[in-house]
Design a protein around this motif. Structure first.
Motif, PDB file in Angstrom:
ATOM      1  N   GLU A   1      68.031 -19.566  85.595  1.00 49.06           N
ATOM      2  CA  GLU A   1      69.493 -19.120  85.552  1.00 49.06           C
ATOM      3  C   GLU A   1      69.934 -18.684  83.820  1.00 49.06           C
ATOM      4  OE1 GLU A   1      71.386 -18.127  87.785  1.00 49.06           O
ATOM      5  OE2 GLU A   1      69.766 -18.709  89.166  1.00 49.06           O
ATOM      6  N   ARG A   2      68.951 -19.065  82.933  1.00 46.04           N
ATOM      7  CA  ARG A   2      69.024 -18.932  81.555  1.00 46.04           C
ATOM      8  C   ARG A   2      68.999 -17.456  81.151  1.00 46.04           C
ATOM      9  NH1 ARG A   2      65.597 -22.966  78.496  1.00 46.04           N
ATOM     10  NH2 ARG A   2      66.859 -24.430  79.818  1.00 46.04           N
ATOM     11  N   THR A   3      70.223 -16.520  81.528  1.00 47.35           N
ATOM     12  CA  THR A   3      70.049 -15.086  81.422  1.00 47.35           C
ATOM     13  C   THR A   3      71.066 -14.669  80.269  1.00 47.35           C
ATOM     14  OG1 THR A   3      72.149 -15.098  82.747  1.00 47.35           O
ATOM     15  CG2 THR A   3      70.004 -14.980  83.965  1.00 47.35           C
ATOM     16  N   LEU A   4      71.767 -15.704  79.683  1.00 50.37           N
ATOM     17  CA  LEU A   4      72.619 -15.087  78.544  1.00 50.37           C
ATOM     18  C   LEU A   4      71.690 -14.653  77.158  1.00 50.37           C
ATOM     19  CD1 LEU A   4      75.330 -14.334  77.963  1.00 50.37           C
ATOM     20  CD2 LEU A   4      75.792 -16.600  77.009  1.00 50.37           C
ATOM     21  N   VAL A   5      71.965 -13.639  76.888  1.00 49.16           N
ATOM     22  CA  VAL A   5      71.197 -13.221  75.693  1.00 49.16           C
ATOM     23  C   VAL A   5      72.243 -12.867  74.453  1.00 49.16           C
ATOM     24  CG1 VAL A   5      69.757 -11.349  74.629  1.00 49.16           C
ATOM     25  CG2 VAL A   5      69.248 -12.373  77.007  1.00 49.16           C
ATOM     26  N   LEU A   6      71.994 -13.193  73.345  1.00 56.47           N
ATOM     27  CA  LEU A   6      72.767 -12.907  72.079  1.00 56.47           C
ATOM     28  C   LEU A   6      72.307 -11.427  71.466  1.00 56.47           C
ATOM     29  CD1 LEU A   6      73.387 -16.099  70.153  1.00 56.47           C
ATOM     30  CD2 LEU A   6      74.937 -14.791  71.601  1.00 56.47           C
ATOM     31  N   LEU A   7      72.994 -10.524  71.185  1.00 60.35           N
ATOM     32  CA  LEU A   7      72.516  -9.322  70.629  1.00 60.35           C
ATOM     33  C   LEU A   7      73.515  -8.778  69.671  1.00 60.35           C
ATOM     34  CD1 LEU A   7      71.118  -6.359  70.802  1.00 60.35           C
ATOM     35  CD2 LEU A   7      72.722  -5.522  72.644  1.00 60.35           C
ATOM     36  N   ASP A   8      72.786  -8.268  68.493  1.00 63.04           N
ATOM     37  CA  ASP A   8      73.275  -7.807  67.167  1.00 63.04           C
ATOM     38  C   ASP A   8      72.543  -6.808  66.837  1.00 63.04           C
ATOM     39  OD1 ASP A   8      75.227  -7.741  65.208  1.00 63.04           O
ATOM     40  OD2 ASP A   8      74.487  -9.172  63.946  1.00 63.04           O
ATOM     41  N   VAL A   9      73.217  -5.704  65.932  1.00 60.37           N
ATOM     42  CA  VAL A   9      72.448  -4.629  65.302  1.00 60.37           C
ATOM     43  C   VAL A   9      72.911  -4.555  63.917  1.00 60.37           C
ATOM     44  CG1 VAL A   9      72.496  -2.251  65.340  1.00 60.37           C
ATOM     45  CG2 VAL A   9      72.701  -3.135  67.385  1.00 60.37           C
ATOM     46  N   ASN A  10      72.054  -4.349  63.040  1.00 61.61           N
ATOM     47  CA  ASN A  10      72.174  -3.883  61.607  1.00 61.61           C
ATOM     48  C   ASN A  10      72.846  -2.515  61.368  1.00 61.61           C
ATOM     49  OD1 ASN A  10      71.982  -3.816  58.817  1.00 61.61           O
ATOM     50  ND2 ASN A  10      69.833  -3.350  58.751  1.00 61.61           N
ATOM     51  N   THR A  11      74.124  -2.745  61.249  1.00 53.21           N
ATOM     52  CA  THR A  11      74.816  -1.506  60.980  1.00 53.21           C
ATOM     53  C   THR A  11      75.151  -1.057  59.520  1.00 53.21           C
ATOM     54  OG1 THR A  11      76.660  -2.942  60.586  1.00 53.21           O
ATOM     55  CG2 THR A  11      76.127  -2.366  62.796  1.00 53.21           C
ATOM     56  N   ARG A  12      74.352  -1.939  58.436  1.00 59.10           N
ATOM     57  CA  ARG A  12      74.401  -1.374  57.188  1.00 59.10           C
ATOM     58  C   ARG A  12      73.640  -0.053  56.769  1.00 59.10           C
ATOM     59  NH1 ARG A  12      78.200  -2.140  54.566  1.00 59.10           N
ATOM     60  NH2 ARG A  12      77.159  -1.967  52.373  1.00 59.10           N
ATOM     61  N   SER A  13      72.214  -0.097  57.409  1.00 61.00           N
ATOM     62  CA  SER A  13      71.238   0.943  57.125  1.00 61.00           C
ATOM     63  C   SER A  13      70.442   1.319  58.490  1.00 61.00           C
ATOM     64  CB  SER A  13      70.516   0.491  56.046  1.00 61.00           C
ATOM     65  OG  SER A  13      69.588  -0.557  56.278  1.00 61.00           O
ATOM     66  N   SER A  14      69.921   2.209  58.384  1.00 68.28           N
ATOM     67  CA  SER A  14      69.068   2.933  59.667  1.00 68.28           C
ATOM     68  C   SER A  14      67.600   2.568  59.455  1.00 68.28           C
ATOM     69  CB  SER A  14      69.324   4.321  60.081  1.00 68.28           C
ATOM     70  OG  SER A  14      68.985   5.124  59.093  1.00 68.28           O
ATOM     71  N   ILE A  15      66.847   2.343  60.402  1.00 63.82           N
ATOM     72  CA  ILE A  15      65.276   2.250  60.131  1.00 63.82           C
ATOM     73  C   ILE A  15      64.787   3.667  59.553  1.00 63.82           C
ATOM     74  CG2 ILE A  15      63.232   1.735  61.321  1.00 63.82           C
ATOM     75  CD1 ILE A  15      64.691  -0.198  63.016  1.00 63.82           C
ATOM     76  N   ARG A  16      65.052   4.561  60.366  1.00 62.40           N
ATOM     77  CA  ARG A  16      64.546   5.915  60.066  1.00 62.40           C
ATOM     78  C   ARG A  16      65.407   6.975  60.921  1.00 62.40           C
ATOM     79  NH1 ARG A  16      60.806   3.487  63.104  1.00 62.40           N
ATOM     80  NH2 ARG A  16      59.665   3.494  61.135  1.00 62.40           N
ATOM     81  N   VAL A  17      65.462   8.308  60.444  1.00 65.58           N
ATOM     82  CA  VAL A  17      66.073   9.541  60.988  1.00 65.58           C
ATOM     83  C   VAL A  17      65.227  10.283  61.820  1.00 65.58           C
ATOM     84  CG1 VAL A  17      67.634  11.333  60.501  1.00 65.58           C
ATOM     85  CG2 VAL A  17      67.779   9.171  59.209  1.00 65.58           C
ATOM     86  N   LEU A  18      65.479  10.595  62.990  1.00 68.63           N
ATOM     87  CA  LEU A  18      64.291  11.385  63.900  1.00 68.63           C
ATOM     88  C   LEU A  18      64.742  12.905  63.642  1.00 68.63           C
ATOM     89  CD1 LEU A  18      64.671   9.241  67.052  1.00 68.63           C
ATOM     90  CD2 LEU A  18      62.789   9.165  65.104  1.00 68.63           C
ATOM     91  N   ASN A  19      63.947  13.717  64.138  1.00 68.36           N
ATOM     92  CA  ASN A  19      64.463  15.180  64.322  1.00 68.36           C
ATOM     93  C   ASN A  19      65.438  15.370  65.434  1.00 68.36           C
ATOM     94  OD1 ASN A  19      64.056  17.888  65.324  1.00 68.36           O
ATOM     95  ND2 ASN A  19      62.063  17.728  64.055  1.00 68.36           N
ATOM     96  N   GLU A  20      66.308  16.255  64.990  1.00 61.99           N
ATOM     97  CA  GLU A  20      67.428  16.459  66.173  1.00 61.99           C
ATOM     98  C   GLU A  20      67.035  16.763  67.248  1.00 61.99           C
ATOM     99  OE1 GLU A  20      70.683  16.425  65.640  1.00 61.99           O
ATOM    100  OE2 GLU A  20      70.937  15.829  63.453  1.00 61.99           O
TER     101      GLU A  20
END
Length: 621
Positions: A88-107
């Motif tokens: 039942e251990r289903t809860l997951v903590l999620l956060d995202v780095n909003t300061r910078s992107s890893i990479r920019v893909l093709n449109e």
């Protein structure tokens, strides 16, 4: 059976002795985890007798028990020797780095492919269908690669006669069908600009009959690895380019690399004729040469090594520069096969000798063969993770010779040999497709070309009735919500040590991007997270850090109907997705989750979540 807990009144009601039949819940021992509790059933305790003078001690114990019971409820002991709460251990903590992107893909990160077999089975004549063009336009902007196994058997013939090849079938069928095609071509020639047609149902039915017969021949060729030549006429090229142009797709045309001179050098006669015709029509086309050159020996008994292939690409670049309209045209290659030993050796030699000639390096990946017969096979984490291993091999070779060169996944499908009926065209295949997009973006693949948009077999996005299949709807939602900027995800399971990027045995896949700037429902600075739940149980995700207490728009995609993973229809937040008409998409309505609410992912589902008004710095620019 749930144990009975006695109240203080019952205890005080005993005169000479006090009997306490108390078994605390396993959660009472959650922090100590005694080994005996993990592997054995708790033995039944014998009654314990307390003299009347010790009543105060029993009362104190009761207060402690009630305190525990007020914060946790009784649950059955976990089976199979696991600690209580493990399942039942289903809860997951999620956060995202909003300061910078890893990479920019093709449109055009999510792009499409058409196989040359559509010339043989007749579907090329129906690319002017309003519905088909509308469906392709829904995924634009994108590249459209015209290539596949039969690329190296294409021969260009500069003719525009309307005579149709008479394939198998009864006389009435051929006469009606061919007359209709001729009339349709004449009508299209009279149109200006984007040329679209509405084909009668009877005409489509006749085409499906013809295609069914032809596809048996095509499949036999593919399984035997013996192919016949295909003629692409000027009219065929006109129809192909009209489709791409109307749909907002940029055409990449594959050229025949097996058209060889006696000394094994590449014969350019057919290609030069094709270039001159296309330039005269001012067709904006990019080019590639050959398909899976590492497999030529098994296909035609003639090998083309990396040195010769590099010379062929250099010759093609020179040829493009000699045609004024294409002197700056893009060239992609070598379109190597799955990076095993032979393919890696060919790619290494090619990059060493002609790495600077191509604008992007292309290769192909297919997950499985046609022997897979269970929908659950598409959910295997080992299968999903093979892509990351192959990407690592390819990028290592590319960066050795031309650091920073863009890498494209130039042919991607859930299965080879036209796929698996009622499997690779169902909801189950969506797990592979969505994981491919997430993993490719995370690992630096600039463009993913999906095989195939519309084709024979079972790996396409649109069926022969021009109805979208599950992978099309996944692609449409991805295109509407996911932008080219890739963000780093930080994930940690509660009551476990943080494991960035991976949690719960890799069966919960989480990816994050800036929300697409083309979606005017969301302001710049919004974030889109897409989650793949491969578990057979529901999983809860709690947004933490910068995502805490933000309003979320949910786009939950689930199978529609009673077929489960084998469903060929998809529902979005409980509403079945179907085209309204030949030119109108259904409205993709989100479900608003209030700020701070936990995201609950149903078992074996895929969901997109837009974090509104977060004003992420990486996504504002």
């Amino acid at each position: 059976m749930r144990p009975r807990y006695r109240t203080a009144i019952e205890l005080l009601g005993s005169r000479d002795c006090l009997v306490l039949d108390f078994f605390p819940p396993l959660s009472f021992f959650a922090h100590t985890d005694p080994p005996a509790l993990q592997t054995k059933k708790m033995p039944k305790s014998s009654p314990r007798v307390f003299p009347w003078p010790s009543l105060w001690l029993a009362s104190l114990l009761i207060l402690m028990v009630q305190s525990v019971l007020s914060s946790s409820t009784y649950q059955r002991p976990a089976v199979a020797g696991k600690r209580q709460g493990f399942l039942e251990r289903t809860l997951v903590l999620l956060d995202v780095n909003t300061r910078s992107s890893i990479r920019v893909l093709n449109e055009n990160f999510l792009s499409l492919q058409l196989d040359p077999s559509i010339i043989r089975d007749g579907w090329l004549d129906f690319l002017s269908s309003k519905r088909l063009v509308t469906l392709a336009r829904g995924l634009s902007p994108a590249f459209l690669r015209f290539g596949g196994k039969r690329t190296d058997f294409l021969q260009f013939n500069n003719q525009k006669n309307l005579a149709k090849f008479r394939g198998p079938g009864p006389d009435y069928y051929l006469k009606n069908y061919e007359d209709d095609i001729v009339r349709s071509d004449i009508a299209l020639d009279k149109q200006k600009g984007c040329k679209l047609a509405s084909h009668p149902d009877i005409m489509l039915e006749l085409q499906r009959e013809k295609a069914a017969t032809t596809q048996l021949v095509l499949l036999k060729e593919q399984l035997s690895n013996i192919y016949s030549n295909i003629t692409i006429t000027a009219r065929s090229l006109d129809k192909l380019y009209n489709f791409a142009d109307c749909a907002g797709l940029h055409l990449i045309l594959g050229l025949n690399a097996l058209h060889r001179n006696p000394d094994n050098s590449w014969n350019t006669s057919s290609t030069l004729s094709l270039l001159k015709y296309s330039a005269g029509k001012k067709y904006n086309i990019s080019w590639e040469l050959g398909n899976e050159p590492n497999a030529y020996r098994s296909m035609v008994g003639r090998a083309v090594n990396s040195t010769q292939l590099a010379q062929d690409y250099t010759k093609l670049r020179t040829l493009l520069q000699s045609v004024r309209f294409y002197h700056r045209a893009h060239l992609f290659g070598p379109n190597a096969g799955r990076p095993r030993k032979n393919a890696i050796l060919l790619l290494d030699g090619f990059m060493k000798n002609a790495g600077s000639v191509v604008d992007a390096v292309t290769w192909q990946h297919y997950y499985m063969d046609g022997r897979i017969n269970k929908a659950e096979d598409f959910l295997k984490t080992r299968l999903l993770d093979t892509l990351a291993e192959q990407i690592s091999k390819v990028t290592k070779v590319v960066n050795t010779h031309t650091p920073g060169k863009k890498v494209w996944l130039g042919g991607l499908g859930p299965a080879w040999a036209s796929g698996i009926s009622n499997l690779s065209d169902t909801y189950a295949a969506g797990f592979l497709w969505m994981n491919t997009l997430g993993m490719a973006a995370l690992n630096g693949i600039d463009v993913v070309l999906r095989h195939s948009f519309f084709d024979y077999g079972y790996t396409h996005l649109v069926d022969q009735n021009f109805n979208p299949l599950p992978d099309y709807w996944f692609s449409l939602v991805f295109r509407r919500l996911v932008g080219p900027k890739v963000l780093a995800v930080r994930v940690a399971g509660l009551q476990r040590k943080p494991q960035p990027g991976r949690v719960i045995r890799d069966k919960l896949r989480i990816y994050a991007h800036c929300t697409s700037y083309q979606n005017h429902n969301y302001v710049r600075g919004s974030i889109t997270i897409y989650i793949i739940n491969l578990h057979r149980s529901r999983k809860k995700i709690k947004l933490a850090g910068t995502l805490r207490n933000k309003t979320v728009h949910q786009y939950l995609l689930q199978p529609y109907g009673n077929d489960g993973l084998r469903a060929k229809h998809v529902q979005l937040n409980g509403e079945k997705l179907v085209m309204m008409n030949n030119e109108t998409f259904p409205e993709l309505k989100p479900k608003t989750l209030r700020a701070g609410r936990t995201i609950a992912m149903p078992p074996m589902t895929i969901g997109f979540y837009v974090i509104k008004n977060i004003n992420a710095y990486a996504c504002r620019r």
